[in-house]
Design a protein around this motif. Structure first.
Motif, short mmCIF file in Angstrom:
data_model
loop_
_atom_site.label_atom_id
_atom_site.label_comp_id
_atom_site.label_asym_id
_atom_site.label_seq_id
_atom_site.Cartn_x
_atom_site.Cartn_y
_atom_site.Cartn_z
N VAL A 1 0.84 -1.20 0.00
CA VAL A 1 0.00 0.00 0.00
C VAL A 1 0.87 1.25 0.00
O VAL A 1 0.54 2.25 -0.66
CB VAL A 1 -0.95 0.00 1.22
CG1 VAL A 1 -1.68 1.33 1.35
CG2 VAL A 1 -1.95 -1.13 1.11
N ARG A 2 1.95 1.24 0.73
CA ARG A 2 2.86 2.39 0.74
C ARG A 2 3.42 2.65 -0.66
O ARG A 2 3.52 3.80 -1.10
CB ARG A 2 4.00 2.14 1.72
CG ARG A 2 3.65 2.42 3.17
CD ARG A 2 4.80 2.04 4.08
NE ARG A 2 4.54 2.45 5.46
CZ ARG A 2 5.28 2.05 6.49
NH1 ARG A 2 6.31 1.24 6.30
NH2 ARG A 2 4.98 2.45 7.71
N SER B 1 1.98 1.81 -3.45
CA SER B 1 0.87 2.32 -4.26
C SER B 1 0.62 3.78 -3.97
O SER B 1 0.31 4.57 -4.89
CB SER B 1 -0.40 1.50 -4.01
OG SER B 1 -0.22 0.14 -4.37
N LYS B 2 0.75 4.17 -2.71
CA LYS B 2 0.53 5.57 -2.33
C LYS B 2 1.60 6.46 -2.97
O LYS B 2 1.30 7.56 -3.45
CB LYS B 2 0.58 5.70 -0.81
CG LYS B 2 0.50 7.14 -0.29
CD LYS B 2 0.54 7.18 1.21
CE LYS B 2 0.65 8.62 1.70
NZ LYS B 2 1.92 9.26 1.30
N GLU B 3 2.82 5.98 -2.94
CA GLU B 3 3.90 6.75 -3.55
C GLU B 3 3.68 6.94 -5.06
O GLU B 3 4.10 7.94 -5.63
CB GLU B 3 5.24 6.06 -3.30
CG GLU B 3 5.68 6.09 -1.84
CD GLU B 3 6.91 5.24 -1.60
OE1 GLU B 3 7.42 4.65 -2.58
OE2 GLU B 3 7.36 5.16 -0.43
N GLY C 1 0.72 7.20 -6.30
CA GLY C 1 -0.55 7.90 -6.46
C GLY C 1 -1.72 6.98 -6.71
O GLY C 1 -2.78 7.43 -7.16
N ALA D 1 -3.00 4.91 -4.15
CA ALA D 1 -3.67 4.61 -2.88
C ALA D 1 -3.69 5.87 -2.03
O ALA D 1 -2.91 6.81 -2.25
CB ALA D 1 -2.95 3.48 -2.15
N TYR D 2 -4.61 5.89 -1.07
CA TYR D 2 -4.77 7.04 -0.19
C TYR D 2 -3.90 6.85 1.06
O TYR D 2 -3.57 5.72 1.46
CB TYR D 2 -6.22 7.21 0.23
CG TYR D 2 -7.16 7.50 -0.93
CD1 TYR D 2 -7.22 8.77 -1.49
CD2 TYR D 2 -7.97 6.49 -1.44
CE1 TYR D 2 -8.08 9.04 -2.56
CE2 TYR D 2 -8.84 6.75 -2.49
CZ TYR D 2 -8.89 8.02 -3.05
OH TYR D 2 -9.73 8.27 -4.09
N ALA D 3 -3.57 7.97 1.69
CA ALA D 3 -2.81 7.93 2.96
C ALA D 3 -3.62 7.23 4.04
O ALA D 3 -3.08 6.57 4.93
CB ALA D 3 -2.44 9.34 3.40
N SER D 4 -4.95 7.37 3.94
CA SER D 4 -5.82 6.73 4.94
C SER D 4 -5.73 5.20 4.86
O SER D 4 -5.92 4.50 5.86
CB SER D 4 -7.28 7.18 4.75
OG SER D 4 -7.74 6.84 3.46
N ASP D 5 -5.44 4.69 3.66
CA ASP D 5 -5.30 3.23 3.52
C ASP D 5 -4.09 2.73 4.32
O ASP D 5 -4.15 1.69 4.98
CB ASP D 5 -5.12 2.86 2.05
CG ASP D 5 -6.39 3.10 1.23
OD1 ASP D 5 -7.46 3.26 1.86
OD2 ASP D 5 -6.31 3.13 -0.01
N VAL D 6 -3.01 3.51 4.25
CA VAL D 6 -1.82 3.16 5.03
C VAL D 6 -2.14 3.20 6.52
O VAL D 6 -1.75 2.32 7.29
CB VAL D 6 -0.66 4.12 4.70
CG1 VAL D 6 0.55 3.83 5.60
CG2 VAL D 6 -0.28 4.03 3.24
#
Length: 416
Positions: free
Chosen positions: A168-169, A171-173, A175, A177-182
């Motif tokens: 997830v991290r 994916s967030k990097e 763009g 995934a959301y920070a809230s998912d982490v």
């Protein structure tokens, strides 16, 4: 001494294998319990009491001395040509008697039988009390095994979430995934750490109690070996110590009832007696007269005849009471065995469904993972499916331990 040797032998085996078995714990708990000392005390008490009973055949000596003042003198005799003189008013009589029992009607033998049987009853009572320790050991031992299984599943889930967090991290990097998912994954991992802390402290308490019971300091991370238990069968013999207690109690009543026959028997022995009288009866110049006799003595009392019939009825009533207590125990024990067998069948039926549930939950998790990767569901939905699959796997492990515990519980209830 045997219990002590067994304790060190089990300790050596346990240390060598690096794991502790439930049978090791049962034996150590029994050897460590203060009541175990009663066995040695009962044996010593029985030996001394039997030794006293054996002394009934030793010669019995009694000596009696009587001194007094004669108000009316004894008859006086004198030889021809001698002067009787004034008789002495002070009188002393000494009597010595020796009795040697030849046959006491079986009283000594009966008394020894009663002593031995009474000692067996006491030992059986101690055995019943010691057997209750098994249940305490079972509860602690299987409680630790259950916690170990739960911790194992938490570790597996934690590793899975940790892999998911890395993904997830990334994916967030990028763009995707959301920070809230982490944050959600992190929060779930913290929840697992909390549960693990709770389980570890509970386990530590169980290990400390088990250490106290068995009299051996155990490391809080000690490994317990899962017992291998054979499923119960209808031909399993009931070996509960209570049955030995009832059997010995019946034997004790039978031994005591033999007294009813002993009191009806005559007692035969040898007797020797001697008497010394001062002043003598003046048959000559001596101031002392002596008398000695020896022969066979026989005594017989009819007192036992009047009570014999009632005593027999009282013994019968006492035996009926013990038999009734045994019947009550067997009834309740059968009820416990029926309940334990029902628990075994229930656990087996539940386990039969666990595999299918795990497969289905795994399919749901894979589907949710695919949907999350394509943006069709939230991280919360994915975590929920992961938790449910892990819960299903954990339930299977717990049900297996519970089945093992039910099998061992059946074994304990039946005295095997």
């Amino acid at each position: 001494m045997k219990e002590l040797l067994l304790f060190f032998l089990l300790f050596g085996l346990c240390t060598a294998n690096g794991q502790i078995t439930i049978d090791d714990c049962q034996e150590k708990a029994k050897a460590n319990y203060p009541l175990i000392k009663q066995y040695d005390l009962i044996a010593k008490s029985s030996d001394y009491t039997i030794s006293n009973a054996n002394k009934a055949y030793l010669p019995q000596v009694s000596i009696t001395g009587i001194g007094g003042y004669i108000f009316a003198g004894l008859p006086e005799f004198s030889s021809p040509g001698s002067s009787s003189g004034e008789p002495n008013k002070a009188q002393f009589i000494g009597i010595a008697q020796i009795n040697q029992t030849i046959w006491d009607g079986g009283a000594t033998r009966t008394q020894k039988d009663i002593i031995k049987t009474a000692a067996e009853v006491e030992k059986s009572s101690v055995g019943v009390a010691l057997y209750s320790i098994r249940e305490r050991v079972n509860q602690l031992f299987f409680g630790i095994l259950l916690i170990d299984e739960q911790n194992k599943q938490l570790d597996i889930l934690f590793e899975e979430l940790n892999r998911g967090l890395k993904k997830v991290r990334l994916s967030k990097e990028n763009g995707l995934a959301y920070a809230s998912d982490v944050d959600e994954v992190k929060a779930e991992m913290l929840n697992l750490e909390q549960k693990k802390i709770e389980f570890n402290y509970t386990r530590k308490g169980y290990v400390q109690m088990l250490s106290y019971l068995i009299g051996q300091e155990l490391d809080e991370n000690v490994k317990l070996e899962k017992p291998i238990v054979i499923e119960p069968s209808g031909s399993l013999t009931n070996n509960r110590p209570e049955l030995s207690l009832y059997s010995n109690q019946l034997k004790l009543v039978e031994s005591r009832s033999a007294i009813n026959q002993v009191v009806l028997m005559p007692k035969i022995g040898l007797i020797g007696a001697g008497a010394l009288i001062e002043p003598g009866l003046n048959f000559g110049s001596s101031k002392f007269n002596g008398l000695a006799l020896a022969g066979i003595s026989m005594s017989w009392s009819t007192a036992g005849l009047y009570k014999s019939s009632n005593n027999k009825e009282l013994d019968k009533i006492e035996m009926d009471k013990i038999t009734n207590q045994q019947d009550v125990f067997l009834f309740n024990n059968k009820l416990q065995l029926t309940q334990a067998n029902s628990d075994i069948e229930k656990q087996k039926a539940i386990i039969a469904k666990d595999g299918e549930i795990i497969t289905l939950k795994g399919n749901v998790k894979k589907s949710k993972q695919l949907m999350y990767d394509n943006g069709l569901c939230s991280m919360n939905d994915l975590l929920s499916s992961i938790n449910k699959e892990n819960e299903a796997i954990g339930n299977q492990a717990l049900h297996n331990i519970q089945l093992l515990m039910s099998l061992y519980n059946y074994k304990t209830i039946s005295g095997n």
